[in-house]
Design a protein around this motif. Structure first.
Motif, PDB file in Angstrom:
ATOM      1  N   PHE A 258       7.153 -32.827 -36.503  1.00 25.80           N
ATOM      2  CA  PHE A 258       7.349 -31.687 -35.608  1.00 25.80           C
ATOM      3  C   PHE A 258       6.006 -31.095 -35.198  1.00 25.80           C
ATOM      4  O   PHE A 258       5.761 -30.803 -34.025  1.00 25.80           O
ATOM      5  CB  PHE A 258       8.214 -30.629 -36.292  1.00 25.80           C
ATOM      6  CG  PHE A 258       8.497 -29.426 -35.434  1.00 25.80           C
ATOM      7  CD1 PHE A 258       9.455 -29.480 -34.431  1.00 25.80           C
ATOM      8  CD2 PHE A 258       7.801 -28.241 -35.622  1.00 25.80           C
ATOM      9  CE1 PHE A 258       9.721 -28.366 -33.630  1.00 25.80           C
ATOM     10  CE2 PHE A 258       8.057 -27.124 -34.835  1.00 25.80           C
ATOM     11  CZ  PHE A 258       9.016 -27.192 -33.830  1.00 25.80           C
ATOM     12  N   GLU A 259       5.129 -30.939 -36.162  1.00 26.11           N
ATOM     13  CA  GLU A 259       3.825 -30.332 -35.889  1.00 26.11           C
ATOM     14  C   GLU A 259       2.979 -31.189 -34.954  1.00 26.11           C
ATOM     15  O   GLU A 259       2.199 -30.665 -34.148  1.00 26.11           O
ATOM     16  CB  GLU A 259       3.075 -30.101 -37.204  1.00 26.11           C
ATOM     17  CG  GLU A 259       3.667 -29.012 -38.083  1.00 26.11           C
ATOM     18  CD  GLU A 259       4.884 -29.447 -38.887  1.00 26.11           C
ATOM     19  OE1 GLU A 259       5.426 -28.618 -39.640  1.00 26.11           O
ATOM     20  OE2 GLU A 259       5.297 -30.629 -38.759  1.00 26.11           O
ATOM     21  N   THR A 260       3.120 -32.507 -35.048  1.00 29.42           N
ATOM     22  CA  THR A 260       2.317 -33.409 -34.221  1.00 29.42           C
ATOM     23  C   THR A 260       2.998 -33.783 -32.911  1.00 29.42           C
ATOM     24  O   THR A 260       2.436 -34.543 -32.118  1.00 29.42           O
ATOM     25  CB  THR A 260       1.996 -34.697 -35.001  1.00 29.42           C
ATOM     26  OG1 THR A 260       3.224 -35.322 -35.414  1.00 29.42           O
ATOM     27  CG2 THR A 260       1.149 -34.389 -36.226  1.00 29.42           C
ATOM     28  N   GLY A 261       4.205 -33.273 -32.677  1.00 32.46           N
ATOM     29  CA  GLY A 261       4.882 -33.514 -31.412  1.00 32.46           C
ATOM     30  C   GLY A 261       5.683 -34.794 -31.346  1.00 32.46           C
ATOM     31  O   GLY A 261       6.186 -35.150 -30.282  1.00 32.46           O
ATOM     32  N   VAL A 262       5.844 -35.491 -32.463  1.00 33.07           N
ATOM     33  CA  VAL A 262       6.709 -36.673 -32.480  1.00 33.07           C
ATOM     34  C   VAL A 262       8.165 -36.246 -32.337  1.00 33.07           C
ATOM     35  O   VAL A 262       8.974 -36.941 -31.726  1.00 33.07           O
ATOM     36  CB  VAL A 262       6.497 -37.481 -33.776  1.00 33.07           C
ATOM     37  CG1 VAL A 262       7.509 -38.621 -33.883  1.00 33.07           C
ATOM     38  CG2 VAL A 262       5.080 -38.024 -33.832  1.00 33.07           C
ATOM     39  N   ALA A 263       8.512 -35.091 -32.893  1.00 29.67           N
ATOM     40  CA  ALA A 263       9.856 -34.522 -32.781  1.00 29.67           C
ATOM     41  C   ALA A 263       9.754 -33.133 -32.164  1.00 29.67           C
ATOM     42  O   ALA A 263       8.741 -32.440 -32.327  1.00 29.67           O
ATOM     43  CB  ALA A 263      10.526 -34.451 -34.146  1.00 29.67           C
ATOM     44  N   VAL A 264      10.827 -32.724 -31.479  1.00 28.66           N
ATOM     45  CA  VAL A 264      10.799 -31.419 -30.802  1.00 28.66           C
ATOM     46  C   VAL A 264      11.720 -30.401 -31.452  1.00 28.66           C
ATOM     47  O   VAL A 264      11.775 -29.250 -31.013  1.00 28.66           O
ATOM     48  CB  VAL A 264      11.175 -31.572 -29.311  1.00 28.66           C
ATOM     49  CG1 VAL A 264      10.210 -32.512 -28.615  1.00 28.66           C
ATOM     50  CG2 VAL A 264      12.626 -32.046 -29.141  1.00 28.66           C
TER      51      VAL A 264
END
Length: 348
Positions: free
Chosen positions: A273-279
């Motif tokens: 989530f923090e790295t933008g792989v998941a929203v």
């Protein structure tokens, strides 16, 4: 103990230390005197395990040091619960191996019931000063919700972690969204648009969804949605299961639909989530200190927003704003734990 002489910052530790001193007396067979009578005071040794996160460990160490400064006859050793693989497993290992342990926080009522059924936890309401402590904390009403079917209270409530969901609004805005979805159908629509636009991004990245041994993770990815879908209906009332079967089925179907759309990533990814792989991700209070340290660029209200769980209905969740809260507390471990109906190591 003169409560009026204790500084406010020590109040929470005093609550637990009073109970732990009673626990230590249970273990060693002699009463502990932490008063200021000027007479020789018995030396009291306490081993206290904290929840395994740096914020709480730091807090309890500071509180223990301050308490010991005012009560030199009390020695408090503070350490995080060893997760092997869970806090519950760590405590069970200590019980079965004879590891010195006086008390621990981070005990939820379900695990407390297992310990109580095996004589592996002290009924706190049998300790001297318990009623006075409840009155001092003005918890007469609250404490009744922690009373077990046998009439005893084994866990002293300390905190409740309410769960929300985080959304990467910076990525959602790239897809044309001004606000996060609020219903299952809106979530499905977002998932399809996200996967069509970004092949390397997912709605949710959560490997523990396929790891049934990590049963406690269902608190954070299933119970949260269930309480919204069921308008807050509990799972249990007393010893009876009263869960809303239809609401729970809707939650399971929700995850099944996301899986069909390829919107869930279930392999290991560091901080997806923090790295933008998941929203989208479940968020607990412990998340924010971690972000402050590791991801200071993530700003709540800018890149990230928080919402209650989405719901199945067209107008949003039936129980708008309702979610799961992990309520835990502190308990005392008797020296003879494991000698009851079953050995502590045999607990499920």
């Amino acid at each position: 103990m003169r409560w009026s002489r204790i500084r406010p910052v020590l109040a929470l530790l005093v609550v637990l230390a009073l109970l732990m001193t009673g626990c230590s007396s249970q273990q060693e067979g002699t009463p502990a005197d932490t008063g200021s009578s000027g007479q020789a005071q018995q030396q009291v040794s306490i081993t206290f395990w904290t929840a395994p996160n740096p914020t709480q460990e730091k807090f309890w160490r500071e509180m223990a040091e301050a308490y010991m400064k005012e009560h030199p006859n009390v020695k408090i050793e503070v350490a995080p619960i060893p997760e092997s693989p869970s806090s519950e497993a760590g405590i069970l290992t200590a019980l079965s191996s004879g590891t010195k342990l006086t008390a621990s926080e981070n005990i939820f009522v379900g695990f407390g019931a297992q310990l109580a059924n095996n004589d592996a936890i002290v009924p706190l309401d049998t300790l001297p000063g318990f009623d006075e402590l409840v009155q001092q904390r003005k918890m007469e009403g609250l404490i009744e919700g922690w009373r077990f079917p046998d009439g005893h209270i084994y866990i002293f409530p300390l905190y409740s972690n309410a769960m929300l969901y985080g959304w990467r609004m910076d990525i959602l805005k790239e897809l044309g969204y001004d606000q996060p979805p609020r219903t299952y159908s809106e979530v499905f629509e977002l998932a399809e648009k996200l996967r069509a636009t970004y092949k390397d991004k997912f709605l949710l990245a959560r490997k523990v969804l396929i790891e049934p041994q990590n049963w406690w993770e269902r608190w954070f990815d299933t119970f949260t949605l269930y309480y919204a879908a069921s308008d807050g209906k509990p799972f249990l009332e007393g010893n009876q299961v009263v869960a809303d079967e239809q609401a729970f089925t809707e939650v399971l179907r929700f995850y099944a639909e996301l899986a069909k759309r390829g919107a869930i990533l279930t392999r290991d990814v560091t901080d997806p989530f923090e790295t933008g792989v998941a929203v989208w991700a479940p968020i607990g209070p412990w998340t924010l200190p971690y972000w402050q340290e590791k991801y200071p660029e993530l700003k709540v209200g800018e890149q990230v927003v928080f919402t209650p769980p989405p719901g199945a209905g067209a107008g949003g969740p039936a129980g708008a704003g309702k979610t799961f809260a992990a309520a835990t507390g502190g308990g005392c471990i008797p020296q003879s734990a494991g000698g009851g109906k079953k050995r502590a190591g045999d607990l499920p």
